[in-house]
Design a protein around this motif. Structure first.
Motif, PDB file in Angstrom:
ATOM      1  N   CYS A  51       8.226  24.308   5.058  1.00 57.75           N
ATOM      2  CA  CYS A  51       8.549  24.035   3.664  1.00 57.75           C
ATOM      3  C   CYS A  51       7.379  23.260   3.080  1.00 57.75           C
ATOM      4  N   ALA A  52       6.627  23.913   2.206  1.00 62.85           N
ATOM      5  CA  ALA A  52       5.496  23.264   1.557  1.00 62.85           C
ATOM      6  C   ALA A  52       5.977  22.600   0.270  1.00 62.85           C
ATOM      7  N   VAL A  53       5.672  21.339   0.128  1.00 65.46           N
ATOM      8  CA  VAL A  53       6.145  20.534  -1.004  1.00 65.46           C
ATOM      9  C   VAL A  53       4.967  20.208  -1.910  1.00 65.46           C
ATOM     10  N   SER A  54       5.164  20.323  -3.221  1.00 65.05           N
ATOM     11  CA  SER A  54       4.052  20.165  -4.170  1.00 65.05           C
ATOM     12  C   SER A  54       3.760  18.704  -4.519  1.00 65.05           C
ATOM     13  N   SER A  81      10.909  18.269  11.451  1.00 65.57           N
ATOM     14  CA  SER A  81       9.771  17.356  11.513  1.00 65.57           C
ATOM     15  C   SER A  81       9.004  17.450  10.198  1.00 65.57           C
ATOM     16  N   ARG A  82       8.087  16.525  10.002  1.00 61.60           N
ATOM     17  CA  ARG A  82       7.294  16.603   8.777  1.00 61.60           C
ATOM     18  C   ARG A  82       5.844  16.242   9.064  1.00 61.60           C
ATOM     19  N   ASP A  83       4.959  16.809   8.263  1.00 58.38           N
ATOM     20  CA  ASP A  83       3.532  16.540   8.335  1.00 58.38           C
ATOM     21  C   ASP A  83       3.138  15.940   6.989  1.00 58.38           C
ATOM     22  N   ILE A  84       3.009  14.624   6.950  1.00 58.65           N
ATOM     23  CA  ILE A  84       2.708  13.943   5.701  1.00 58.65           C
ATOM     24  C   ILE A  84       1.367  14.385   5.135  1.00 58.65           C
ATOM     25  N   GLU A 126       4.261  18.967   4.299  1.00 57.52           N
ATOM     26  CA  GLU A 126       5.100  20.039   4.814  1.00 57.52           C
ATOM     27  C   GLU A 126       6.233  19.477   5.672  1.00 57.52           C
ATOM     28  N   VAL A 127       7.345  20.165   5.647  1.00 55.19           N
ATOM     29  CA  VAL A 127       8.458  19.877   6.545  1.00 55.19           C
ATOM     30  C   VAL A 127       8.743  21.149   7.323  1.00 55.19           C
TER      31      VAL A 127
END
Length: 122
Positions: free
Chosen positions: A22-25, A70-73, A77-78
């Protein structure tokens, strides 16, 4: 409005694995909660898991240990890593965002991605 874009769905055989993204803007280091939801054919959307800076909530005992959030700050992305997939895991998987703490309710999340289809079949 924050945009969310899911990817990583597809067709997989029973027992297989998939990793959804999940890419977050916006900047995930802000006080956001990102939830993963799924909707099986003919069923209501259900919460799978949620993550924010305070930690993780897993909403389904049946999925614990098979589905890992999990998430990649750095990349905003999650991810949802799914193992041991079963035909009953088939459905549309969506990520959603809300400010603050995690919540189980669909209505608590104002921002949603378009969803990605996961099909588990031989």
């Amino acid at each position: 409005q924050v945009q969310l874009v899911e990817s990583g769905g597809g067709l997989v055989q029973p027992g297989g694995s998939l990793r959804l993204s999940c890419a977050v803007s916006d900047d995930l280091s802000k006080y956001y909660a990102i939830g993963w939801f799924r909707q099986a054919p003919g069923k209501e959307r259900e919460a799978v898991a949620c993550i924010n800076r305070e930690g993780i909530l897993e909403f389904s005992n049946a999925l614990k240990g098979r589905f890992i959030i999990s998430r990649d700050i750095a990349k905003n992305e999650v991810h949802l890593q799914m193992y041991g997939l079963k035909p009953e895991d088939t459905g549309v998987y969506s990520c959603a965002l809300r400010g603050g703490v995690c919540a189980r309710s669909v209505a608590a999340y104002p921002d949603w991605g378009q969803g990605t289809q996961v099909t588990v079949s031989s």
